[in-house]
Write a protein that holds these residues in place. Structure first.
Motif, PDB file in Angstrom:
ATOM      1  N   CYS A  21      -5.169  22.265   4.346  1.00 25.04           N
ATOM      2  CA  CYS A  21      -6.197  23.224   3.956  1.00 25.04           C
ATOM      3  C   CYS A  21      -5.539  24.573   3.688  1.00 25.04           C
ATOM      4  CB  CYS A  21      -7.236  23.335   5.060  1.00 25.04           C
ATOM      5  SG  CYS A  21      -8.479  24.596   4.773  1.00 25.04           S
ATOM      6  N   THR A  22      -5.899  25.191   2.562  1.00 19.83           N
ATOM      7  CA  THR A  22      -5.283  26.480   2.215  1.00 19.83           C
ATOM      8  C   THR A  22      -5.771  27.598   3.131  1.00 19.83           C
ATOM      9  OG1 THR A  22      -7.011  26.772   0.572  1.00 19.83           O
ATOM     10  CG2 THR A  22      -4.910  25.922  -0.208  1.00 19.83           C
ATOM     11  N   THR A  23      -6.928  27.399   3.775  1.00 26.92           N
ATOM     12  CA  THR A  23      -7.487  28.444   4.630  1.00 26.92           C
ATOM     13  C   THR A  23      -7.001  28.319   6.071  1.00 26.92           C
ATOM     14  OG1 THR A  23      -9.441  28.288   3.245  1.00 26.92           O
ATOM     15  CG2 THR A  23      -9.630  29.620   5.237  1.00 26.92           C
ATOM     16  N   CYS A  24      -7.140  27.090   6.658  1.00 32.94           N
ATOM     17  CA  CYS A  24      -6.827  26.959   8.081  1.00 32.94           C
ATOM     18  C   CYS A  24      -5.652  26.024   8.351  1.00 32.94           C
ATOM     19  CB  CYS A  24      -8.066  26.464   8.837  1.00 32.94           C
ATOM     20  SG  CYS A  24      -8.527  24.774   8.464  1.00 32.94           S
ATOM     21  N   GLN A  25      -5.024  25.487   7.310  1.00 31.42           N
ATOM     22  CA  GLN A  25      -3.823  24.634   7.428  1.00 31.42           C
ATOM     23  C   GLN A  25      -4.078  23.316   8.167  1.00 31.42           C
ATOM     24  OE1 GLN A  25      -1.033  25.635   5.746  1.00 31.42           O
ATOM     25  NE2 GLN A  25      -2.390  27.278   5.103  1.00 31.42           N
ATOM     26  N   ALA A  26      -5.345  22.863   8.235  1.00 27.99           N
ATOM     27  CA  ALA A  26      -5.651  21.569   8.842  1.00 27.99           C
ATOM     28  C   ALA A  26      -5.347  20.461   7.835  1.00 27.99           C
ATOM     29  CB  ALA A  26      -7.125  21.522   9.237  1.00 27.99           C
ATOM     30  N   PRO A  27      -4.938  19.254   8.287  1.00 26.62           N
ATOM     31  CA  PRO A  27      -4.690  18.155   7.346  1.00 26.62           C
ATOM     32  C   PRO A  27      -5.952  17.793   6.581  1.00 26.62           C
ATOM     33  CG  PRO A  27      -4.375  17.445   9.628  1.00 26.62           C
ATOM     34  CD  PRO A  27      -4.661  18.899   9.672  1.00 26.62           C
ATOM     35  N   ALA A  82     -13.834  18.791   0.957  1.00 27.38           N
ATOM     36  CA  ALA A  82     -14.010  20.048   1.674  1.00 27.38           C
ATOM     37  C   ALA A  82     -13.423  19.906   3.074  1.00 27.38           C
ATOM     38  CB  ALA A  82     -15.488  20.395   1.757  1.00 27.38           C
ATOM     39  N   CYS A  83     -12.894  21.000   3.622  1.00 27.98           N
ATOM     40  CA  CYS A  83     -12.297  20.979   4.953  1.00 27.98           C
ATOM     41  C   CYS A  83     -13.414  20.929   5.999  1.00 27.98           C
ATOM     42  CB  CYS A  83     -11.431  22.207   5.144  1.00 27.98           C
ATOM     43  SG  CYS A  83     -10.688  22.306   6.771  1.00 27.98           S
ATOM     44  N   LEU A 140       0.839  -1.191   0.000  1.00 27.00           N
ATOM     45  CA  LEU A 140       0.000   0.000   0.000  1.00 27.00           C
ATOM     46  C   LEU A 140       0.880   1.248   0.000  1.00 27.00           C
ATOM     47  CD1 LEU A 140      -2.627  -1.056   2.658  1.00 27.00           C
ATOM     48  CD2 LEU A 140      -2.943  -0.997   0.200  1.00 27.00           C
ATOM     49  N   LYS A 141       0.424   2.260  -0.704  1.00 23.71           N
ATOM     50  CA  LYS A 141       1.145   3.536  -0.733  1.00 23.71           C
ATOM     51  C   LYS A 141       0.576   4.437   0.367  1.00 23.71           C
ATOM     52  CE  LYS A 141       2.138   3.409  -5.646  1.00 23.71           C
ATOM     53  NZ  LYS A 141       1.691   3.843  -6.965  1.00 23.71           N
ATOM     54  N   PRO A 142       1.392   5.322   0.916  1.00 21.68           N
ATOM     55  CA  PRO A 142       0.874   6.226   1.940  1.00 21.68           C
ATOM     56  C   PRO A 142      -0.163   7.187   1.364  1.00 21.68           C
ATOM     57  CG  PRO A 142       3.096   6.846   1.337  1.00 21.68           C
ATOM     58  CD  PRO A 142       2.831   5.532   0.667  1.00 21.68           C
ATOM     59  N   THR A 143      -1.145   7.569   2.199  1.00 18.41           N
ATOM     60  CA  THR A 143      -2.202   8.472   1.760  1.00 18.41           C
ATOM     61  C   THR A 143      -1.626   9.855   1.505  1.00 18.41           C
ATOM     62  OG1 THR A 143      -3.424   7.322   3.486  1.00 18.41           O
ATOM     63  CG2 THR A 143      -4.613   8.956   2.250  1.00 18.41           C
TER      64      THR A 143
END
Ligand SMILES: [Zn+2]
Length: 89
Positions: A30-36, A42-43, A22-25
């Motif tokens: 997020c460009t707005t809040c920098q969350a993964p 959508a964030c 398996l390859k890593p995900t």
């Protein structure tokens, strides 16, 4: 009746399984809040997709606030509200 020892050789099986890892995900930010964030999604943190607001993130907050402080300002100690009291009088 004689039977073959194995259907495929160890080498054959191992060559096939060489491509099963398996390859890593591919997790971006997020460009707005920098969350993964997974690609093409959508964030969930800020409710934006490609910089546009697409999810109402205040909805859950409103529901939580409503649950925490329910509107309950009527009086339960009124006389006559209990059916037993009505029969007695
Ligand atoms: Zn976000």
């Amino acid at each position: 009746m004689p039977v073959p020892a194995r259907r495929h050789s160890r080498s054959h099986v191992r060559r096939r399984r060489a491509h099963d890892a398996l390859k890593p995900t591919n997790v971006g930010l997020c460009t707005t809040c920098q969350a993964p964030l997974l690609p093409h999604t959508a964030c969930k943190n800020c409710g934006t997709y490609k910089g546009k607001q697409v999810i109402d993130t205040t909805r859950d907050l409103k529901r939580e606030a409503k649950k925490a402080a329910p509107v309950h300002n009527h009086d339960h100690t009124q006389e006559g509200s209990d059916p037993k009291d009505e029969k007695a009088s």
